[in-house]
Design a protein around this motif. Structure first.
Motif, PDB file in Angstrom:
ATOM      1  N   TYR A   1      -3.586   0.200 -42.642  1.00  0.00           N
ATOM      2  CA  TYR A   1      -3.411  -0.339 -41.339  1.00  0.00           C
ATOM      3  C   TYR A   1      -3.934   0.360 -40.298  1.00  0.00           C
ATOM      4  CZ  TYR A   1      -1.499  -3.395 -37.805  1.00  0.00           C
ATOM      5  OH  TYR A   1      -1.241  -4.279 -36.818  1.00  0.00           O
TER       6      TYR A   1
ATOM      7  N   MET B   1      -3.758   1.519 -36.805  1.00  0.00           N
ATOM      8  CA  MET B   1      -2.994   1.006 -35.740  1.00  0.00           C
ATOM      9  C   MET B   1      -3.831   1.407 -34.402  1.00  0.00           C
ATOM     10  SD  MET B   1       0.808   2.504 -36.540  1.00  0.00           S
ATOM     11  CE  MET B   1       0.402   4.348 -36.360  1.00  0.00           C
TER      12      MET B   1
ATOM     13  N   GLU C   1       0.266   0.395 -30.674  1.00  0.00           N
ATOM     14  CA  GLU C   1       1.143   0.529 -31.749  1.00  0.00           C
ATOM     15  C   GLU C   1       1.408   2.026 -32.019  1.00  0.00           C
ATOM     16  OE1 GLU C   1      -0.347  -3.374 -34.379  1.00  0.00           O
ATOM     17  OE2 GLU C   1      -1.257  -1.512 -34.551  1.00  0.00           O
ATOM     18  N   ARG C   2       0.520   2.846 -31.686  1.00  0.00           N
ATOM     19  CA  ARG C   2       0.725   4.263 -32.061  1.00  0.00           C
ATOM     20  C   ARG C   2       1.665   4.752 -30.861  1.00  0.00           C
ATOM     21  NH1 ARG C   2      -2.521   7.190 -35.092  1.00  0.00           N
ATOM     22  NH2 ARG C   2      -4.448   6.231 -36.279  1.00  0.00           N
TER      23      ARG C   2
ATOM     24  N   GLN D   1       4.629   8.371 -37.178  1.00  0.00           N
ATOM     25  CA  GLN D   1       3.428   7.533 -37.212  1.00  0.00           C
ATOM     26  C   GLN D   1       3.339   6.949 -38.720  1.00  0.00           C
ATOM     27  OE1 GLN D   1       1.090   6.895 -34.308  1.00  0.00           O
ATOM     28  NE2 GLN D   1       3.054   7.655 -33.492  1.00  0.00           N
ATOM     29  N   LYS D   2       3.587   7.860 -39.604  1.00  0.00           N
ATOM     30  CA  LYS D   2       3.297   7.183 -41.009  1.00  0.00           C
ATOM     31  C   LYS D   2       4.074   6.064 -41.594  1.00  0.00           C
ATOM     32  CE  LYS D   2       0.850   7.004 -44.856  1.00  0.00           C
ATOM     33  NZ  LYS D   2      -0.409   6.564 -44.914  1.00  0.00           N
TER      34      LYS D   2
ATOM     35  N   GLN E   1       3.567   3.107 -39.672  1.00  0.00           N
ATOM     36  CA  GLN E   1       2.373   2.479 -40.194  1.00  0.00           C
ATOM     37  C   GLN E   1       2.777   1.665 -41.341  1.00  0.00           C
ATOM     38  OE1 GLN E   1      -0.783   5.067 -41.480  1.00  0.00           O
ATOM     39  NE2 GLN E   1      -2.329   3.640 -40.679  1.00  0.00           N
TER      40      GLN E   1
END
Length: 276
Positions: free
Chosen positions: A38, A40, A44-45, A82-83, A86
């Motif tokens: 995905y 981002m 979204e980040r 972040q991961k 995601q």
């Protein structure tokens, strides 16, 4: 000889790196989406970073009461989150795709019931899905890929298998297998598609029931993770400043407590995360 050995080792390392790198699946036509990844966008980040930063800042400040350390820890957690964020988006997208796929089966079932052949049925279902979800929806794009593939003399089964592989969803893979066998042997595709839709409906209903049953356990798990913060705030509010003093013993104990609760939360999430 030593130079050659070094070169051989470097080549082996490069090969191992290539093996570990995930290569996105682009489908038979080369323009499809891989739902296992995905990309981002900036918004979204930013959301993922803010969530990680807020959690890290609050926890570190409550335990250690050092602004610089809290900000640094918040930035680190924002980067590390972040991961996981995601993965949350990937899971949400796959869930939406499965619900859309159910509607695709319903549209196909209606088309086959009207006496259409496979090519016409998928084309008609594509129009129905476009009216329901719009052109930008994932399922609309997927059925468009299937229709383009059929027009270019690709086998329907191969297109469905490709869709199933990229989606990473067992229900779509099972449907592709059943459709392939029935299409080759001339079975009743209308009944097969209708049964597949009913199975997915039943599975979704069971998942909703399980989520409802486990909602209380998830809330208890979340409360358990908040308890250390409440205890630390209560101790400092009662004037017990020894709990927030950063001497060597307290720091070691606090770090140990945080690791312990983080491990317990991770194990708890695995227990309450039931997959069908």
């Amino acid at each position: 000889m030593s130079k050659k050995k070094k070169e051989i080792k470097e080549e082996k390392k490069k090969k191992n790196r290539k093996k570990t790198e995930y290569i996105p699946l682009r489908g038979i036509l080369g323009n499809a989406t891989d739902y296992n990844i995905y990309p981002m966008n900036l918004k979204e980040r930013a959301i993922g970073f803010f969530m990680g930063f807020a959690g890290g800042f609050v926890v570190i400040y409550v335990f250690f009461r050092v602004y610089v350390m809290s900000i640094a820890g918040g930035i680190l957690m924002g980067y590390l989150f972040q991961k996981p964020f995601q993965n949350i988006l990937i899971k949400r997208r796959k869930r939406t795709l499965l619900l859309q796929f159910k509607d695709m089966l319903e549209a196909l079932s209606a088309s086959y019931s009207a006496g259409m052949n496979t090519q016409t049925a998928f084309a008609d279902a594509g129009k129905d899905l476009e009216n329901i979800y719009g052109k930008k929806a994932d399922i609309t794009k997927e059925i468009q890929i299937i229709n383009v593939g059929i027009k270019n003399n690709f086998i329907v089964e191969e297109l469905l298998f490709d869709f199933a592989k990229r989606s990473g969803l067992e229900d779509i893979e099972s449907f592709a297998n059943v459709f392939s066998v029935c299409n080759r042997q001339g079975a009743n595709l209308k009944k097969v598609i209708s049964d597949s839709r009913d199975i997915i409906n039943d599975k979704i209903e069971i998942e909703i029931e399980i989520d409802t049953m486990l909602a209380g356990n998830r809330n208890q798990l979340n409360i358990m993770m908040v308890m250390p913060l409440i205890i630390m705030l209560s101790l400092s509010g009662m004037g017990t400043m020894s709990a927030v003093t950063n001497n060597s013993v307290n720091v070691i104990v606090k770090i140990g407590v945080l690791i312990l609760f983080a491990t317990a939360y991770k194990m708890g999430r695995k227990i309450v995360d039931i997959k069908l």
